[in-house]
Design a protein around this motif. Structure first.
Motif, short mmCIF file in Angstrom:
data_model
loop_
_atom_site.label_atom_id
_atom_site.label_comp_id
_atom_site.label_asym_id
_atom_site.label_seq_id
_atom_site.Cartn_x
_atom_site.Cartn_y
_atom_site.Cartn_z
N THR A 22 -9.46 -79.79 7.96
CA THR A 22 -9.51 -79.39 9.36
C THR A 22 -8.97 -77.97 9.52
O THR A 22 -8.29 -77.44 8.64
N THR A 23 -9.26 -77.39 10.66
CA THR A 23 -8.72 -76.06 10.95
C THR A 23 -7.20 -76.08 10.96
O THR A 23 -6.58 -75.10 10.57
N LYS A 24 -6.62 -77.19 11.36
CA LYS A 24 -5.16 -77.28 11.40
C LYS A 24 -4.56 -77.18 10.00
O LYS A 24 -3.51 -76.57 9.81
N ARG A 27 -6.32 -73.33 8.46
CA ARG A 27 -5.99 -72.07 9.14
C ARG A 27 -4.58 -72.05 9.72
O ARG A 27 -3.96 -71.00 9.79
N GLU A 28 -4.09 -73.22 10.17
CA GLU A 28 -2.75 -73.27 10.77
C GLU A 28 -1.70 -73.72 9.75
O GLU A 28 -0.52 -73.80 10.07
N LEU A 30 -0.92 -76.61 8.48
CA LEU A 30 -0.21 -77.88 8.61
C LEU A 30 -0.31 -78.61 7.27
O LEU A 30 -1.29 -78.46 6.53
N ASP A 47 -4.26 -83.52 8.28
CA ASP A 47 -2.86 -83.36 8.67
C ASP A 47 -2.28 -84.64 9.25
O ASP A 47 -1.08 -84.86 9.16
N THR A 49 -1.47 -85.55 12.11
CA THR A 49 -0.42 -85.39 13.12
C THR A 49 -0.95 -85.57 14.53
O THR A 49 -0.18 -85.54 15.47
N THR A 50 -2.24 -85.76 14.67
CA THR A 50 -2.84 -85.87 16.00
C THR A 50 -4.11 -86.71 15.92
O THR A 50 -4.72 -86.84 14.85
N PRO A 53 -8.07 -84.03 15.37
CA PRO A 53 -7.79 -83.24 14.18
C PRO A 53 -8.32 -81.81 14.21
O PRO A 53 -8.00 -81.01 13.36
N GLY A 54 -9.11 -81.46 15.18
CA GLY A 54 -9.64 -80.11 15.23
C GLY A 54 -10.99 -80.03 14.54
O GLY A 54 -11.57 -81.01 14.13
#
Length: 110
Positions: A22-24, A27-28, A30, A47, A49-50, A53-54
């Motif tokens: 995912t982008t998270k 790119r981020e 996580l 990740d 965490t959500t 997921p993006g």
């Protein structure tokens, strides 16, 4: 094109094998807290965490492993199984994925 030089590559799949993330994660930055080795052989590094997921991304397994070599602990994850942990360095829990219903979707969580 890029390549990776690892002293030890723990996965049966080649380091340049495409996987889902995912982008998270990509790119981020996580951490990967959930991994799925789908019945079709695809890997997902998420990740977890959500519930949102993006945007899904394709990324080579070597790039994911380069960031977190503790993923070696789940390299033997069988087809159709998932693993998850609370934090990087935490203990991985594993379970077989529920059977897929071919009428609903392609089976990818991303």
């Amino acid at each position: 094109m890029h390549s990776h030089q690892f002293a030890h590559w723990p996965f049966a799949d080649a380091h340049n094998t495409a996987s889902f993330s995912t982008t998270k994660v990509v790119r981020e930055h996580l951490p990967v807290l959930m991994v799925s080795h789908d019945a079709d052989g695809a890997w997902q590094f998420l990740d977890a965490t959500t519930d949102e997921p993006g945007e899904a991304l394709l990324v080579c397994m070597g790039c994911i492993y380069e960031r977190d070599q503790s993923l070696e602990q789940i390299a033997d994850l069988p087809l159709g199984w998932s693993a998850w942990r609370q934090e990087v360095g935490g203990t991985w829990e594993r379970a077989e994925n529920p059977p897929e219903d071919d009428d609903e979707d392609d089976g990818h969580a991303v």
